[in-house]
Design a protein around this motif. Structure first.
Motif: not given
Length: 419
Positions: A126-133, A63-66, A96-97, A150-154
């Motif tokens: 639930f939180w990751a999808i809603v907040s990221t969106s 994730y750090f590399i990302f 957040n993620v 794409a991130i939400v799909g992942i």
């Protein structure tokens, strides 16, 4: 008897597992009984929790590399007129993620939080999808909106794969998160393409569900194969145990056989020699047994041998060893026992056989079955080996029979002549 019951049950369980394997291979979905279904998901959940706990630092590194790759490249993607607002949104989304993953690790690692791992996983999804969106799809830069989809799909797909929770629960959570996101956008009058947003949210949710369903169908087969292998191993263990028991015990009397006696004598003889302790040997012979067999028949003779073996076993101590030496002969090994102790044990055996009161009309010395006993004691003498020790014990028995049978005779190693 207990092993036979266990073997029958294991074989029945194996047949049930094989039927489940055949059924499972013909369809995708669960075909398990309720209890097995519960155990399957409990194991999956525990495995997922351990994976989160075990591979957290690898995940942190990835994730750090990302982030290192994503943050600088945002400079080239974000429209310069919206740069500050969109960059902050993108950065907060990444943080957040990362926090969601860290919280999931806490629930996997700390024992007090582990019981709530399932609930935490569902809430974080639930939180990751809603907040990221909300953070990324509301960006002014179109490229960031596409990237966010794409991130939400992942997030959807990883939630299905990593958490070990039943796909149906995650499907419900994912659909609820998608619906909440659309309602949130509509409530705050956020401009968005309804069809595109619905496609990515509901589509990713359904795609993750299908993928996880296929993965868990494979996991079910692996689980069934593992159960069958475990049952087969237990069956083989019982078979091997029975074979070992048969190889070490006399079939008629159920006590140790000649082969086991030889092994035990070798061990106890070496211990007595090294520790300079006593080892007493009792040779036992049933008097006039051939005449008994000829008169009463071999079936009755077998019953006598079994009864005598049982009586001898009950008359000796827990530390002592008894074996059928051959025919109507038995041998008893008494570790750490001197002549006085050996005579006491021999007397117990003699009286136990006497109490059986088995009629023997053809005996020349009694109306009942009797035995002759020969005793010798080894006390660590280095000038004698175990084979010579057996000869001394056998000679003691021979002297008991020569002197009229139905008696105990002690033969000292020191008084025996050179063999």
């Amino acid at each position: 008897m207990n092993d036979k019951y266990n073997l029958a049950k294991l074989q029945d369980d194996k047949e049930k597992i094989e039927r489940l394997i055949a059924h499972q291979s013909r369809r995708i979905g669960h075909v398990f009984p309720k209890e097995m279904e519960h155990e399957f998901w409990a194991k999956n959940l525990e495995r997922a929790r351990k994976h989160v706990e075990k591979y957290v630092w690898s995940g942190v590194l990835v994730y750090f590399i990302f982030i290192v790759v994503m943050v600088p490249t945002d400079y080239f993607i974000i429209d310069q007129q919206y740069f500050l607002d969109d960059f902050v949104r993108s950065l907060i989304s990444l943080i957040n993620v990362g926090l969601c993953l860290l919280i999931l690790f806490f629930f996997a690692y700390f024992s007090k939080l582990r019981p709530y791992f399932t609930y935490a996983s569902i809430f974080l999804m639930f939180w990751a999808i809603v907040s990221t969106s909300w953070l990324t799809m509301t960006a002014k830069t179109i490229e960031l909106q596409h990237q966010a989809m794409a991130i939400v799909g992942i997030i959807y797909i990883l939630s299905y794969i990593l958490t070990g929770i039943k796909p149906i629960y995650l499907l419900f959570t994912g659909l609820l998160a998608a619906l909440a996101t659309i309602i949130l956008f509509a409530t705050f009058n956020i401009h968005f393409n309804t069809i595109a947003l619905a496609r990515i949210l509901f589509g990713s949710c359904l795609l993750g569900f299908v993928i996880s369903h296929m993965i868990f169908a494979r996991e079910r087969m692996i689980y069934l194969y593992a159960l069958r292998a475990k049952i087969s191993e237990n069956i083989h263990r019982i078979y091997n145990s029975e074979l070992l028991h048969l190889s070490q015990h006399d079939e008629l009397t159920k006590i140790s056989n000649r082969r086991t006696f030889d092994e035990t004598l070798n061990t106890l003889f070496q211990q007595a020699r090294e520790n300079e302790t006593s080892l007493s040997i009792l040779f036992i012979d049933v008097d006039f047994f051939k005449k008994y067999n000829d008169f009463y028949g071999h079936q009755k003779g077998d019953n006598v041998i079994s009864s005598i073996a049982k009586s001898i076993k009950n008359a000796i101590r827990h530390m002592d060893f008894v074996a059928r030496y051959g025919g109507e002969e038995f041998v008893v090994l008494l570790p750490e026992t001197n002549a006085h102790g050996a005579y006491a044990v021999a007397s117990n055996i003699y009286k136990a056989i006497e109490r059986l009161e088995i009629s023997h009309e053809k005996s020349s010395i009694s109306n009942y079955i009797t035995i002759s006993l020969g005793i010798t004691v080894y006390q660590g003498e280095t000038e004698i080996n175990k084979d010579e020790l057996l000869v001394v014990a056998d000679q003691a028995l021979y002297r008991a029979k020569e002197l009229g049978r139905n008696q105990i005779y002690y033969q000292s190693i020191r008084t025996i002549q050179t063999i």
